[in-house]
Design a protein around this motif. Structure first.
Motif, short mmCIF file in Angstrom:
data_model
loop_
_atom_site.label_atom_id
_atom_site.label_comp_id
_atom_site.label_asym_id
_atom_site.label_seq_id
_atom_site.Cartn_x
_atom_site.Cartn_y
_atom_site.Cartn_z
N HIS A 1 -24.85 -21.97 22.73
CA HIS A 1 -24.75 -20.87 23.55
C HIS A 1 -25.71 -19.92 23.38
O HIS A 1 -26.05 -19.01 23.46
CB HIS A 1 -22.92 -19.94 23.27
CG HIS A 1 -22.16 -20.00 24.23
ND1 HIS A 1 -22.41 -19.82 25.07
CD2 HIS A 1 -20.52 -20.82 24.56
CE1 HIS A 1 -20.63 -20.53 25.92
NE2 HIS A 1 -20.00 -20.52 24.73
N SER B 1 -17.92 -16.58 19.75
CA SER B 1 -18.04 -18.20 20.67
C SER B 1 -16.42 -19.01 19.72
O SER B 1 -16.69 -20.08 19.81
CB SER B 1 -19.70 -19.08 20.40
OG SER B 1 -20.46 -18.40 21.61
N SER C 1 -16.44 -18.29 29.34
CA SER C 1 -16.45 -19.58 29.44
C SER C 1 -16.38 -21.02 30.22
O SER C 1 -17.09 -21.58 30.57
CB SER C 1 -14.44 -19.86 28.93
OG SER C 1 -14.30 -19.56 30.61
N HIS C 2 -17.99 -19.83 31.23
CA HIS C 2 -17.95 -20.76 32.19
C HIS C 2 -19.89 -20.78 32.46
O HIS C 2 -20.28 -19.96 32.22
CB HIS C 2 -17.58 -20.60 33.89
CG HIS C 2 -16.58 -20.66 33.78
ND1 HIS C 2 -15.50 -19.59 33.99
CD2 HIS C 2 -15.77 -21.84 33.99
CE1 HIS C 2 -14.23 -19.88 34.19
NE2 HIS C 2 -14.11 -21.13 34.42
N ARG D 1 -7.61 -16.38 28.97
CA ARG D 1 -8.62 -17.63 29.66
C ARG D 1 -9.29 -17.13 30.86
O ARG D 1 -8.96 -16.42 31.72
CB ARG D 1 -7.05 -18.84 30.24
CG ARG D 1 -6.62 -19.45 29.16
CD ARG D 1 -5.76 -20.84 29.51
NE ARG D 1 -6.39 -21.53 31.06
CZ ARG D 1 -5.86 -22.38 31.49
NH1 ARG D 1 -4.99 -22.03 31.78
NH2 ARG D 1 -6.60 -23.45 32.37
N GLU D 2 -10.16 -17.11 31.47
CA GLU D 2 -11.52 -17.45 32.22
C GLU D 2 -11.58 -17.84 33.51
O GLU D 2 -11.20 -19.49 32.94
CB GLU D 2 -13.34 -16.98 31.83
CG GLU D 2 -13.51 -16.95 32.75
CD GLU D 2 -15.23 -16.98 32.15
OE1 GLU D 2 -16.35 -16.70 32.86
OE2 GLU D 2 -15.30 -17.24 30.42
#
Length: 137
Positions: A7, A24, A76-77, A98-99
């Protein structure tokens, strides 16, 4: 040695990198105060230091704010800043987030906004409920 290289953003300050690293590694969303507590040994003393770093990370599209939890989560994307709509599922039992990325949802929200004579720039949808793991118990 920092172990969170996936990241890394080339223009991050030291504080932004430390906050990004904490998020993260986290398994659940974190409040600014939780981040502050975790980073005290790194020289963080005031909530404002954390909030400034979070504001920039949100602006960069690397972190998302969950309004309902008043907490933050690492994106997360990859290339998330290109998504106009970001959706999250939030489990009320275990706290797992959750994304989700869903173009149909984006299109539908644009349509609804358009009917209301509103030009939608960005939206965050938070779905609260129970994940499958918790529902099976």
């Amino acid at each position: 040695m920092m172990g969170h290289s996936e990241h890394v953003h080339p223009d991050l300050t030291k504080n932004q990198s430390l906050v990004m690293g904490a998020l993260s590694q986290a398994k659940v969303p974190m409040s600014a105060y939780t981040i502050l507590d975790q980073l005290r040994e790194e020289g963080f003393r005031a909530p404002l230091q954390v909030y400034r770093a979070l504001d920039k990370l949100v602006e960069f599209g690397m972190v998302h704010r969950l309004e309902s939890l008043n907490a933050f989560v690492a994106c997360s994307h990859p290339n998330c800043e290109s998504h106009e709509t970001i959706a999250f599922t939030i489990c009320e039992i275990c706290g797992q987030v959750r994304e989700l990325s869903d173009d149909d949802l984006s299109d539908r929200l644009d349509e609804i906004a358009g009917k209301a004579n509103f030009a939608l720039k960005r939206s965050v949808v938070e779905l609260s409920g129970i994940c499958r793991s918790c529902g099976d118990h």
